[in-house]
Scaffold this motif. Structure first.
Motif, PDB file in Angstrom:
ATOM      1  N   UNK A  26      63.771  42.325  34.392  1.00  0.00           N
ATOM      2  CA  UNK A  26      62.367  42.341  34.793  1.00  0.00           C
ATOM      3  C   UNK A  26      61.985  43.767  35.173  1.00  0.00           C
ATOM      4  N   UNK A  27      60.705  44.009  35.135  1.00  0.00           N
ATOM      5  CA  UNK A  27      60.208  45.319  35.530  1.00  0.00           C
ATOM      6  C   UNK A  27      59.618  45.210  36.927  1.00  0.00           C
ATOM      7  N   UNK A  28      60.011  46.090  37.822  1.00  0.00           N
ATOM      8  CA  UNK A  28      59.464  46.040  39.177  1.00  0.00           C
ATOM      9  C   UNK A  28      57.953  46.254  39.161  1.00  0.00           C
ATOM     10  N   UNK A  29      57.265  45.527  39.984  1.00  0.00           N
ATOM     11  CA  UNK A  29      55.801  45.622  40.141  1.00  0.00           C
ATOM     12  C   UNK A  29      55.040  45.326  38.861  1.00  0.00           C
ATOM     13  N   UNK A  30      55.642  44.588  37.934  1.00  0.00           N
ATOM     14  CA  UNK A  30      54.957  44.277  36.682  1.00  0.00           C
ATOM     15  C   UNK A  30      54.640  42.786  36.558  1.00  0.00           C
ATOM     16  N   UNK A  31      54.851  42.018  37.625  1.00  0.00           N
ATOM     17  CA  UNK A  31      54.498  40.614  37.537  1.00  0.00           C
ATOM     18  C   UNK A  31      52.980  40.500  37.416  1.00  0.00           C
ATOM     19  N   UNK A  32      52.548  39.498  36.688  1.00  0.00           N
ATOM     20  CA  UNK A  32      51.123  39.338  36.428  1.00  0.00           C
ATOM     21  C   UNK A  32      50.459  38.534  37.536  1.00  0.00           C
ATOM     22  N   UNK A  33      49.249  38.938  37.852  1.00  0.00           N
ATOM     23  CA  UNK A  33      48.386  38.199  38.772  1.00  0.00           C
ATOM     24  C   UNK A  33      47.032  38.057  38.112  1.00  0.00           C
ATOM     25  N   UNK A  34      46.464  36.886  38.236  1.00  0.00           N
ATOM     26  CA  UNK A  34      45.156  36.636  37.638  1.00  0.00           C
ATOM     27  C   UNK A  34      44.064  37.114  38.582  1.00  0.00           C
ATOM     28  N   UNK A  35      43.079  37.810  38.006  1.00  0.00           N
ATOM     29  CA  UNK A  35      41.933  38.302  38.756  1.00  0.00           C
ATOM     30  C   UNK A  35      40.676  37.891  37.998  1.00  0.00           C
ATOM     31  N   UNK A  36      39.752  37.291  38.689  1.00  0.00           N
ATOM     32  CA  UNK A  36      38.486  36.906  38.066  1.00  0.00           C
ATOM     33  C   UNK A  36      37.392  37.866  38.512  1.00  0.00           C
ATOM     34  N   UNK A  37      36.645  38.379  37.553  1.00  0.00           N
ATOM     35  CA  UNK A  37      35.566  39.316  37.833  1.00  0.00           C
ATOM     36  C   UNK A  37      34.341  38.863  37.062  1.00  0.00           C
ATOM     37  N   UNK A  38      33.210  38.814  37.743  1.00  0.00           N
ATOM     38  CA  UNK A  38      31.957  38.463  37.075  1.00  0.00           C
ATOM     39  C   UNK A  38      31.189  39.736  36.745  1.00  0.00           C
ATOM     40  N   UNK A  39      30.743  39.845  35.479  1.00  0.00           N
ATOM     41  CA  UNK A  39      29.964  40.980  35.010  1.00  0.00           C
ATOM     42  C   UNK A  39      28.615  40.483  34.515  1.00  0.00           C
ATOM     43  N   UNK A  40      27.585  41.314  34.614  1.00  0.00           N
ATOM     44  CA  UNK A  40      26.316  40.959  33.977  1.00  0.00           C
ATOM     45  C   UNK A  40      26.500  40.939  32.453  1.00  0.00           C
ATOM     46  N   UNK A  41      25.645  40.203  31.775  1.00  0.00           N
ATOM     47  CA  UNK A  41      25.754  40.041  30.317  1.00  0.00           C
ATOM     48  C   UNK A  41      25.773  41.385  29.601  1.00  0.00           C
ATOM     49  N   UNK A  42      24.965  42.347  30.039  1.00  0.00           N
ATOM     50  CA  UNK A  42      24.903  43.629  29.342  1.00  0.00           C
ATOM     51  C   UNK A  42      26.236  44.375  29.424  1.00  0.00           C
ATOM     52  N   UNK A  43      26.987  44.184  30.526  1.00  0.00           N
ATOM     53  CA  UNK A  43      28.293  44.828  30.658  1.00  0.00           C
ATOM     54  C   UNK A  43      29.282  44.180  29.688  1.00  0.00           C
ATOM     55  N   UNK A  44      29.266  42.858  29.609  1.00  0.00           N
ATOM     56  CA  UNK A  44      30.163  42.149  28.707  1.00  0.00           C
ATOM     57  C   UNK A  44      29.870  42.548  27.258  1.00  0.00           C
ATOM     58  N   UNK A  45      28.593  42.660  26.917  1.00  0.00           N
ATOM     59  CA  UNK A  45      28.227  43.071  25.559  1.00  0.00           C
ATOM     60  C   UNK A  45      28.729  44.476  25.262  1.00  0.00           C
ATOM     61  N   UNK A  46      28.611  45.380  26.226  1.00  0.00           N
ATOM     62  CA  UNK A  46      29.128  46.734  26.052  1.00  0.00           C
ATOM     63  C   UNK A  46      30.639  46.759  25.919  1.00  0.00           C
ATOM     64  N   UNK A  47      31.305  45.947  26.721  1.00  0.00           N
ATOM     65  CA  UNK A  47      32.767  45.848  26.613  1.00  0.00           C
ATOM     66  C   UNK A  47      33.172  45.342  25.243  1.00  0.00           C
TER      67      UNK A  47
END
Length: 71
Positions: A26-47
């Protein structure tokens, strides 16, 4: 195998892949954690535009950008 024997084998360029139990690696400090972030529609479209331009997923783009800023 003792650590010194392993180090010697590695340092001399011998193949040590068979001497490692990769199922426990295993790699130290590489375990995954889920993070939820809400963006406005225009940000998602740009992404999505940027991700498409780079040929990656939206999630990969966000991970790359955050890693660049934190690194």
């Amino acid at each position: 195998m003792k650590a010194t024997d392993f180090e010697t084998k590695f340092d001399t360029g011998d193949d040590v892949a068979g001497d490692v139990d990769w199922s426990k690696a295993r790699r130290p400090n590489m375990e995954m954690r889920r993070v939820n972030v809400d963006f406005p529609a225009w940000v998602v479209e740009g992404l999505d535009r940027q991700a498409s331009r780079l040929g990656v997923t939206r999630q990969s783009l966000i991970k790359m950008w955050i890693a660049e800023k934190l690194g």
